[in-house]
Design a protein around this motif. Sequence first.
Motif, short mmCIF file in Angstrom:
data_model
loop_
_atom_site.label_atom_id
_atom_site.label_comp_id
_atom_site.label_asym_id
_atom_site.label_seq_id
_atom_site.Cartn_x
_atom_site.Cartn_y
_atom_site.Cartn_z
N GLU A 117 0.82 -1.28 0.08
CA GLU A 117 0.09 -0.09 -0.11
C GLU A 117 0.73 1.24 0.06
O GLU A 117 0.41 2.44 -0.07
N THR A 118 2.09 1.12 0.04
CA THR A 118 3.24 2.19 0.01
C THR A 118 2.79 2.94 -1.54
O THR A 118 2.96 2.29 -2.37
N PRO A 119 2.76 4.08 -1.47
CA PRO A 119 2.28 4.94 -2.89
C PRO A 119 3.76 5.32 -3.51
O PRO A 119 3.65 6.03 -4.70
N ILE A 120 4.63 4.83 -3.09
CA ILE A 120 6.14 5.04 -3.52
C ILE A 120 6.15 4.83 -5.15
O ILE A 120 6.65 5.19 -6.04
N HIS A 121 5.24 3.60 -5.68
CA HIS A 121 5.43 3.26 -7.15
C HIS A 121 4.84 4.32 -7.95
O HIS A 121 4.97 4.17 -9.29
N HIS A 122 4.11 5.40 -7.42
CA HIS A 122 3.81 6.55 -8.17
C HIS A 122 4.83 7.13 -8.89
O HIS A 122 4.70 7.66 -10.09
N PHE A 123 6.03 6.97 -8.43
CA PHE A 123 7.18 7.70 -8.91
C PHE A 123 7.52 7.11 -10.17
O PHE A 123 8.46 7.61 -11.17
N PHE A 124 6.91 5.97 -10.75
CA PHE A 124 7.39 5.24 -11.97
C PHE A 124 6.60 6.33 -12.83
O PHE A 124 7.29 6.41 -14.29
N LEU A 125 5.28 6.94 -12.70
CA LEU A 125 4.80 7.86 -13.66
C LEU A 125 5.74 9.05 -13.87
O LEU A 125 5.91 9.52 -15.17
N ILE A 126 6.54 9.78 -12.82
CA ILE A 126 7.34 10.65 -13.21
C ILE A 126 8.69 10.27 -13.87
O ILE A 126 8.93 10.91 -14.77
N ALA A 127 9.01 9.05 -13.78
CA ALA A 127 10.02 8.43 -14.60
C ALA A 127 9.90 8.34 -16.10
O ALA A 127 10.38 8.58 -17.16
N MET A 128 8.42 8.15 -16.48
CA MET A 128 7.95 8.16 -17.93
C MET A 128 8.28 9.44 -18.47
O MET A 128 8.47 9.52 -19.55
N PHE A 129 7.79 10.50 -17.78
CA PHE A 129 7.91 11.99 -18.16
C PHE A 129 9.63 12.35 -18.42
O PHE A 129 10.07 13.03 -19.15
N ALA A 130 10.35 11.87 -17.44
CA ALA A 130 11.74 12.08 -17.53
C ALA A 130 12.34 11.30 -18.49
O ALA A 130 13.61 11.58 -19.22
N THR A 131 12.20 10.07 -19.00
CA THR A 131 12.80 9.37 -19.93
C THR A 131 13.20 9.91 -21.29
O THR A 131 14.37 9.81 -21.72
N PRO A 132 12.21 10.68 -22.00
CA PRO A 132 12.44 11.32 -23.29
C PRO A 132 13.72 12.30 -23.07
O PRO A 132 14.56 12.40 -24.07
N PHE A 133 13.54 12.88 -21.87
CA PHE A 133 14.74 13.91 -21.88
C PHE A 133 16.17 13.25 -21.60
O PHE A 133 17.20 13.91 -21.64
N LEU A 134 15.99 12.25 -20.78
CA LEU A 134 17.34 11.58 -20.32
C LEU A 134 18.15 10.79 -21.46
O LEU A 134 18.95 10.71 -21.51
N HIS A 135 17.09 10.23 -22.54
CA HIS A 135 17.63 9.58 -23.81
C HIS A 135 17.18 10.19 -24.92
O HIS A 135 16.69 9.74 -25.96
N PHE A 136 17.30 11.77 -25.15
CA PHE A 136 16.79 12.42 -26.42
C PHE A 136 17.37 11.81 -27.52
O PHE A 136 16.87 12.10 -28.67
N ASP A 137 18.73 11.40 -27.48
CA ASP A 137 19.41 11.03 -28.69
C ASP A 137 19.21 9.64 -29.09
O ASP A 137 19.39 9.32 -30.40
N LEU A 138 18.31 8.98 -28.44
CA LEU A 138 17.85 7.61 -28.76
C LEU A 138 16.63 7.65 -29.77
O LEU A 138 15.99 8.56 -30.20
N LYS A 139 16.37 6.54 -30.76
CA LYS A 139 15.45 6.57 -31.69
C LYS A 139 13.91 6.47 -30.90
O LYS A 139 13.95 5.91 -29.78
N PRO A 140 12.85 6.70 -31.54
CA PRO A 140 11.52 7.06 -30.76
C PRO A 140 11.10 5.53 -30.53
O PRO A 140 10.69 5.48 -29.15
N ARG A 141 11.49 4.45 -31.09
CA ARG A 141 11.19 2.97 -30.62
C ARG A 141 11.84 2.80 -29.44
O ARG A 141 11.12 2.03 -28.60
N GLU A 142 13.09 3.14 -29.25
CA GLU A 142 13.78 2.71 -27.96
C GLU A 142 13.21 3.51 -26.95
O GLU A 142 13.19 2.85 -25.79
N ILE A 143 12.91 4.61 -26.99
CA ILE A 143 12.23 5.49 -25.89
C ILE A 143 10.73 5.06 -25.43
O ILE A 143 10.59 4.75 -24.43
N LEU A 144 10.07 4.47 -26.64
CA LEU A 144 8.72 3.86 -26.33
C LEU A 144 9.13 2.72 -25.48
O LEU A 144 8.29 2.37 -24.41
N TYR A 145 9.98 1.65 -25.60
CA TYR A 145 10.21 0.56 -24.71
C TYR A 145 10.58 0.87 -23.29
O TYR A 145 9.88 0.40 -22.34
#
Length: 419
Positions: A115-143
């Motif tokens: 019941e710990t809500p810490i797993h909601h931080f996975f949603l923040i990671a979804m928004f950070a991923t494109p900026f963290l890996h901006f040089d990768l291909k869209p398909r790789e970002i999608l994965y």
Amino acid sequence: MVIDHYRWNDVFTHLFRQLIFSGVKQYQAEQYQSIRMSNILSLVASAMLILQLPMHLFFASAESFNQVVLILIHITLFSLIPQLNRANRYCTARLLLILIYSSYIGLTSFNYGFETPIHHFFLIAMFATPFLHFDLKPREILYMMLWFLLAFMFWESVLINHQLTTDKNLNTAIIAQSDILSFAISCFLVAYFIYTSLKASWYRIRKEQFKTEALLLNILPRQIAQRLDKQEKPIADYFENVTILFADIEGFSQLTRELPADELVNLLNQLFSRFDKLTRKFKLEKIKTIGDQYMAVSGVPLSYHRHALSSCQCAIRMQEEFILWTKEHQLNVGLRIGINSGPVVAGVIGIHKFSYDLWGESVNLASRMESQGAAGKIQVTEATYNEVKGELIFDYHDTIEVKGMGPQNVYWLREPYSV
């Protein structure tokens, strides 16, 4: 005391910048932001974990002790990210960052319960991923984004099963959890849309940048363009010994009266395009054209110990190309070439329509070698002759009077150029 405060502040700022920009290289356009962002996220994550330590130390329980161990381990792991970037292990650094982030959230959820809500931080990671890996291909970002979405949905499904067995109002629990899952999927779609939009905009900007850079490199040498890009003004460099070449068409004035303007410019463009290829081949830097005059230099902006020889060899090929050009277009004109070696000052001055130029008596003397030369001849000064007299054959021509410079011994480069 004030001096010490500022000194420590400067030291802290310097260390902070060193960490943020570890492994960052300005010429890596696509990777620049990604590397910097991975360093920043590792520092932010470490800082957040450090801030959590006092709270967990305050509560003396098995879960708190386990959490303190988890925090210390993950802080150590996060500190590896800038080090890997500094070692140019960019892919390893970013992959490790994702695994560390996922590991901390997952292990914390196990430690404190589902019941710990810490797993909601996975949603923040979804928004950070494109900026963290901006040089990768869209398909790789999608994965990668799908990885965080599925991780979030896993913990939510575990929580749903838990609530379905304990909560009396099952309908309310199911609706609440379905809303959360819908929200997660919406976050995923919005994050991916933002990423694709930014990527498209970035590509358009980079395309325009490449066009601008290509245009600038057609005007200035690469080294000078890079210095101008760093706001270095004015640019002036002294070169001890270089070779300057001037070429001019004798009889061009007559052509201007006989030919239409567009045909004349087209003919000149064909000839000077051939000269451009030759100067590049023989490591000369084209400086400018003034009407029917062509100016180039060897040994600028990069020093070249065979500057005189390469200039003379280029001049021979220019005469050969000129002969072919006149035969192709049935023109009765000749090419005068003058060459001189010596010191020059080279640089860029002004703020509008600037160009790379040369100054000094060596330039003036090279110009006189051309203007006082003869059609079909390559006339060089004694300075150039002394540089290459053992490698090419010259004929002593005359001692001529040069205005402002006195008598000058001049030589003609022997003609191997009959095409």
